[in-house]
Scaffold this motif. Structure first.
Motif, PDB file in Angstrom:
ATOM      1  N   UNK A  30       0.343  -1.147  -0.008  1.00  0.00           N
ATOM      2  CA  UNK A  30       0.036  -0.369  -0.106  1.00  0.00           C
ATOM      3  C   UNK A  30       0.803   1.069  -0.053  1.00  0.00           C
ATOM      4  N   UNK A  31       2.223   1.301   0.648  1.00  0.00           N
ATOM      5  CA  UNK A  31       2.829   2.046   0.883  1.00  0.00           C
ATOM      6  C   UNK A  31       3.467   2.876  -0.411  1.00  0.00           C
ATOM      7  N   UNK A  32       4.120   1.304  -1.215  1.00  0.00           N
ATOM      8  CA  UNK A  32       4.507   1.448  -2.320  1.00  0.00           C
ATOM      9  C   UNK A  32       3.526   2.507  -3.351  1.00  0.00           C
ATOM     10  N   UNK A  33       1.859   1.745  -3.067  1.00  0.00           N
ATOM     11  CA  UNK A  33       1.432   2.293  -4.197  1.00  0.00           C
ATOM     12  C   UNK A  33       1.340   3.604  -4.408  1.00  0.00           C
ATOM     13  N   UNK A  34       1.178   3.979  -3.154  1.00  0.00           N
ATOM     14  CA  UNK A  34       1.260   5.666  -2.669  1.00  0.00           C
ATOM     15  C   UNK A  34       1.977   6.532  -2.912  1.00  0.00           C
ATOM     16  N   UNK A  35       3.475   5.969  -2.691  1.00  0.00           N
ATOM     17  CA  UNK A  35       4.588   7.030  -3.403  1.00  0.00           C
ATOM     18  C   UNK A  35       4.990   6.211  -4.657  1.00  0.00           C
ATOM     19  N   UNK A  36       3.950   5.257  -5.394  1.00  0.00           N
ATOM     20  CA  UNK A  36       4.782   5.590  -6.753  1.00  0.00           C
ATOM     21  C   UNK A  36       3.577   5.949  -7.429  1.00  0.00           C
ATOM     22  N   UNK A  38       0.484   4.112  -7.738  1.00  0.00           N
ATOM     23  CA  UNK A  38      -0.412   2.873  -8.717  1.00  0.00           C
ATOM     24  C   UNK A  38      -1.789   2.865  -7.569  1.00  0.00           C
ATOM     25  N   UNK A  39      -2.923   2.543  -8.230  1.00  0.00           N
ATOM     26  CA  UNK A  39      -3.771   2.885  -8.036  1.00  0.00           C
ATOM     27  C   UNK A  39      -4.399   1.144  -6.689  1.00  0.00           C
ATOM     28  N   UNK A  40      -4.761   0.693  -6.341  1.00  0.00           N
ATOM     29  CA  UNK A  40      -4.985  -0.473  -4.950  1.00  0.00           C
ATOM     30  C   UNK A  40      -5.720  -1.525  -6.341  1.00  0.00           C
ATOM     31  N   UNK A  41      -6.681  -0.595  -7.192  1.00  0.00           N
ATOM     32  CA  UNK A  41      -6.844  -1.881  -8.353  1.00  0.00           C
ATOM     33  C   UNK A  41      -5.888  -2.398  -9.533  1.00  0.00           C
ATOM     34  N   UNK A  42      -4.570  -1.249  -9.825  1.00  0.00           N
ATOM     35  CA  UNK A  42      -3.994  -1.742 -10.468  1.00  0.00           C
ATOM     36  C   UNK A  42      -2.597  -2.847  -9.478  1.00  0.00           C
ATOM     37  N   UNK A  50      -7.427 -11.278  -7.014  1.00  0.00           N
ATOM     38  CA  UNK A  50      -8.803 -10.637  -7.340  1.00  0.00           C
ATOM     39  C   UNK A  50      -9.065  -9.648  -6.869  1.00  0.00           C
ATOM     40  N   UNK A  51      -9.459  -8.366  -7.325  1.00  0.00           N
ATOM     41  CA  UNK A  51     -10.296  -6.666  -6.237  1.00  0.00           C
ATOM     42  C   UNK A  51     -10.101  -6.497  -4.768  1.00  0.00           C
ATOM     43  N   UNK A  52     -11.584  -7.574  -4.693  1.00  0.00           N
ATOM     44  CA  UNK A  52     -12.139  -7.954  -3.125  1.00  0.00           C
ATOM     45  C   UNK A  52     -10.900  -8.021  -2.223  1.00  0.00           C
ATOM     46  N   UNK A  53     -10.565  -9.363  -2.967  1.00  0.00           N
ATOM     47  CA  UNK A  53      -9.734  -9.976  -1.820  1.00  0.00           C
ATOM     48  C   UNK A  53      -8.225  -8.720  -1.180  1.00  0.00           C
TER      49      UNK A  53
END
Length: 134
Positions: A30-36, A38-42, A50-53
Motif C-alpha cells: 500500500x505504501x509503495x502504491x501511494x509513493x509510486x 499505483x491505484x489499489x486496483x492496479x 482479485x480486487x475484493x480479496x
C-alpha cells in the motif's frame, strides 16, 4: 528500513528472499502504491489478486502469500530500477506502461509478470542507461 519505517525493497537478493518467504506485509505494498502512484486496483492486477480479496487484505493488514510476495517484490524492484534510470515517478510510470518493440510490443509491466521477464526488462533498462537502444 526506509525513513517511513517501510522495508527497503531495493536491497540484496538474499534479504529479499527472506522477506518473500515470510510474506510481504500488505501495508508495504500500500505504501509503495501511494509513493509510486499505483491505484489499489492496479496493484491487485499486478499481484494477480482479485480486487475484493486485496481490499480485504488491506483492511485486515495481513501478509501476502509467497507467490504474491514474489510478484510484489518484483514490481517494487523494477519500479525502483526504472526510476533510477528515468529520474521521476511520472516518467517511470509512463515508460512502464508504454508498449516496447524490444519486448514484442508488450509493456514492461506486462512483460515482467515472471522473473525471467523482469530480468529482460532490467536488461532493457541497462541498455537504455548505457545508450545502447534496442
Amino acid at each position: 528500513m526506509t525513513a517511513k519505517g517501510q522495508f527497503d525493497y531495493s536491497t540484496d537478493d538474499r534479504t529479499l528472499a527472506g522477506k518473500v518467504e515470510e510474506g510481504v506485509p500488505v501495508m508495504d505494498v500500500v505504501a509503495f502504491g501511494r509513493s509510486s502512484g499505483f491505484t489499489l486496483d492496479e496493484l491487485a492486477k499486478l499481484l494477480r489478486i482479485p480486487p475484493r480479496t486485496y481490499a480485504r487484505r488491506v483492511a485486515t493488514k495481513t501478509r501476502l502469500k509467497i507467490g504474491e510476495s514474489d510478484r510484489a517484490v518484483r514490481i517494487m524492484r523494477l519500479f525502483d530500477r526504472a526510476r533510477r534510470v528515468f529520474g521521476t515517478q511520472a516518467r517511470t510510470r509512463q515508460w512502464l506502461h508504454r508498449p516496447l518493440r524490444v519486448l514484442g510490443g508488450r509493456t514492461p509491466l506486462d512483460f515482467a509478470q515472471t522473473e525471467p521477464g523482469a530480468r529482460e526488462v532490467e536488461a532493457v533498462l541497462d541498455r537504455f542507461e548505457d545508450g545502447t537502444f534496442s
